[in-house]
Design a protein around this motif. Sequence first.
Motif, PDB file in Angstrom:
ATOM      1  N   TRP A  54       0.836  -1.207   0.000  1.00 25.79           N
ATOM      2  CA  TRP A  54       0.000   0.000   0.000  1.00 25.79           C
ATOM      3  C   TRP A  54       0.865   1.248   0.000  1.00 25.79           C
ATOM      4  O   TRP A  54       1.869   1.316   0.694  1.00 25.79           O
ATOM      5  CB  TRP A  54      -0.928  -0.001   1.205  1.00 25.79           C
ATOM      6  CG  TRP A  54      -1.749   1.246   1.290  1.00 25.79           C
ATOM      7  CD1 TRP A  54      -1.520   2.328   2.083  1.00 25.79           C
ATOM      8  CD2 TRP A  54      -2.900   1.555   0.526  1.00 25.79           C
ATOM      9  NE1 TRP A  54      -2.474   3.286   1.862  1.00 25.79           N
ATOM     10  CE2 TRP A  54      -3.339   2.844   0.900  1.00 25.79           C
ATOM     11  CE3 TRP A  54      -3.617   0.875  -0.454  1.00 25.79           C
ATOM     12  CZ2 TRP A  54      -4.449   3.459   0.347  1.00 25.79           C
ATOM     13  CZ3 TRP A  54      -4.728   1.481  -1.013  1.00 25.79           C
ATOM     14  CH2 TRP A  54      -5.136   2.758  -0.613  1.00 25.79           C
ATOM     15  N   GLU A  55       0.449   2.256  -0.777  1.00 26.05           N
ATOM     16  CA  GLU A  55       1.147   3.543  -0.817  1.00 26.05           C
ATOM     17  C   GLU A  55       0.170   4.645  -0.453  1.00 26.05           C
ATOM     18  O   GLU A  55      -0.960   4.653  -0.919  1.00 26.05           O
ATOM     19  CB  GLU A  55       1.697   3.802  -2.225  1.00 26.05           C
ATOM     20  CG  GLU A  55       2.740   2.793  -2.655  1.00 26.05           C
ATOM     21  CD  GLU A  55       3.200   3.004  -4.086  1.00 26.05           C
ATOM     22  OE1 GLU A  55       2.878   4.052  -4.680  1.00 26.05           O
ATOM     23  OE2 GLU A  55       3.881   2.114  -4.607  1.00 26.05           O
ATOM     24  N   ARG A  76      -7.967  -7.314 -12.695  1.00 20.73           N
ATOM     25  CA  ARG A  76      -7.770  -6.557 -11.467  1.00 20.73           C
ATOM     26  C   ARG A  76      -8.955  -6.771 -10.528  1.00 20.73           C
ATOM     27  O   ARG A  76     -10.033  -7.157 -10.937  1.00 20.73           O
ATOM     28  CB  ARG A  76      -7.615  -5.059 -11.749  1.00 20.73           C
ATOM     29  CG  ARG A  76      -6.389  -4.707 -12.579  1.00 20.73           C
ATOM     30  CD  ARG A  76      -5.114  -4.935 -11.771  1.00 20.73           C
ATOM     31  NE  ARG A  76      -3.937  -4.568 -12.532  1.00 20.73           N
ATOM     32  CZ  ARG A  76      -3.053  -5.443 -12.997  1.00 20.73           C
ATOM     33  NH1 ARG A  76      -3.231  -6.725 -12.804  1.00 20.73           N
ATOM     34  NH2 ARG A  76      -1.992  -5.031 -13.648  1.00 20.73           N
ATOM     35  N   THR A 107      -6.297  -3.252  -7.342  1.00 22.94           N
ATOM     36  CA  THR A 107      -5.313  -4.227  -6.875  1.00 22.94           C
ATOM     37  C   THR A 107      -5.254  -5.404  -7.842  1.00 22.94           C
ATOM     38  O   THR A 107      -6.094  -5.549  -8.730  1.00 22.94           O
ATOM     39  CB  THR A 107      -5.687  -4.772  -5.478  1.00 22.94           C
ATOM     40  OG1 THR A 107      -6.902  -5.522  -5.575  1.00 22.94           O
ATOM     41  CG2 THR A 107      -5.841  -3.666  -4.466  1.00 22.94           C
ATOM     42  N   TYR A 119      -1.210  -3.990  -4.213  1.00 24.30           N
ATOM     43  CA  TYR A 119      -1.613  -2.625  -4.549  1.00 24.30           C
ATOM     44  C   TYR A 119      -1.123  -2.246  -5.941  1.00 24.30           C
ATOM     45  O   TYR A 119       0.030  -2.473  -6.292  1.00 24.30           O
ATOM     46  CB  TYR A 119      -1.048  -1.654  -3.516  1.00 24.30           C
ATOM     47  CG  TYR A 119      -1.264  -0.212  -3.865  1.00 24.30           C
ATOM     48  CD1 TYR A 119      -2.478   0.408  -3.613  1.00 24.30           C
ATOM     49  CD2 TYR A 119      -0.259   0.539  -4.458  1.00 24.30           C
ATOM     50  CE1 TYR A 119      -2.675   1.738  -3.937  1.00 24.30           C
ATOM     51  CE2 TYR A 119      -0.446   1.872  -4.779  1.00 24.30           C
ATOM     52  CZ  TYR A 119      -1.666   2.467  -4.520  1.00 24.30           C
ATOM     53  OH  TYR A 119      -1.862   3.781  -4.848  1.00 24.30           O
ATOM     54  N   LYS A 120      -2.017  -1.650  -6.743  1.00 26.90           N
ATOM     55  CA  LYS A 120      -1.657  -1.165  -8.072  1.00 26.90           C
ATOM     56  C   LYS A 120      -1.872   0.340  -8.204  1.00 26.90           C
ATOM     57  O   LYS A 120      -1.025   1.037  -8.718  1.00 26.90           O
ATOM     58  CB  LYS A 120      -2.471  -1.892  -9.162  1.00 26.90           C
ATOM     59  CG  LYS A 120      -2.086  -3.333  -9.342  1.00 26.90           C
ATOM     60  CD  LYS A 120      -0.686  -3.424  -9.881  1.00 26.90           C
ATOM     61  CE  LYS A 120      -0.290  -4.823 -10.243  1.00 26.90           C
ATOM     62  NZ  LYS A 120       1.050  -4.903 -10.796  1.00 26.90           N
ATOM     63  N   GLN A 121      -3.046   0.824  -7.771  1.00 23.75           N
ATOM     64  CA  GLN A 121      -3.368   2.234  -7.993  1.00 23.75           C
ATOM     65  C   GLN A 121      -4.553   2.633  -7.121  1.00 23.75           C
ATOM     66  O   GLN A 121      -5.349   1.802  -6.719  1.00 23.75           O
ATOM     67  CB  GLN A 121      -3.730   2.423  -9.467  1.00 23.75           C
ATOM     68  CG  GLN A 121      -4.011   3.824  -9.895  1.00 23.75           C
ATOM     69  CD  GLN A 121      -4.341   3.891 -11.387  1.00 23.75           C
ATOM     70  OE1 GLN A 121      -4.455   2.886 -12.071  1.00 23.75           O
ATOM     71  NE2 GLN A 121      -4.502   5.092 -11.893  1.00 23.75           N
ATOM     72  N   GLN A 122      -4.666   3.934  -6.875  1.00 26.01           N
ATOM     73  CA  GLN A 122      -5.849   4.467  -6.200  1.00 26.01           C
ATOM     74  C   GLN A 122      -6.314   5.710  -6.944  1.00 26.01           C
ATOM     75  O   GLN A 122      -5.500   6.463  -7.478  1.00 26.01           O
ATOM     76  CB  GLN A 122      -5.580   4.771  -4.731  1.00 26.01           C
ATOM     77  CG  GLN A 122      -4.474   5.767  -4.488  1.00 26.01           C
ATOM     78  CD  GLN A 122      -4.253   5.995  -3.017  1.00 26.01           C
ATOM     79  OE1 GLN A 122      -5.039   6.673  -2.375  1.00 26.01           O
ATOM     80  NE2 GLN A 122      -3.160   5.447  -2.481  1.00 26.01           N
ATOM     81  N   ILE A 123      -7.620   5.881  -7.006  1.00 30.57           N
ATOM     82  CA  ILE A 123      -8.216   7.021  -7.688  1.00 30.57           C
ATOM     83  C   ILE A 123      -9.186   7.690  -6.728  1.00 30.57           C
ATOM     84  O   ILE A 123     -10.084   7.027  -6.192  1.00 30.57           O
ATOM     85  CB  ILE A 123      -8.968   6.578  -8.964  1.00 30.57           C
ATOM     86  CG1 ILE A 123      -7.997   5.884  -9.934  1.00 30.57           C
ATOM     87  CG2 ILE A 123      -9.654   7.769  -9.624  1.00 30.57           C
ATOM     88  CD1 ILE A 123      -8.680   5.194 -11.093  1.00 30.57           C
TER      89      ILE A 123
END
Length: 96
Positions: free
Chosen positions: A14-15, A53, A65, A75-79
């Motif tokens: 997670w970022e 995903r 994810t 984790y891949k991305q968050q929007i």
Amino acid sequence: MSTIQRIQRSIEGWEGKVIGFMCTEFIREGDLHMFHRIHSMKDTIRGKSWSQRHVFLFDHLLVITKQLKSGTFKYKQQIKVQCCDIFDLSDDDGKG
């Protein structure tokens, strides 16, 4: 443990800020096929123009994810969804 905390713990790598700091409500989760352009000859040879995903939708965030064989998620991305319109369509919408 709340649903948001359970999801947070299941995501590896997670970022950013903790989900519970930004969101108060879990809405839905599900699988998603992400289609993308083929950028290299290597991708063309493999013929892969999409990625599987798993997404989690919260009141202020969409988290993208990749589901791992262990049952956890990478984790891949968050929007941030405050500037987006999200519609729930049935699988047959827009066909035929």
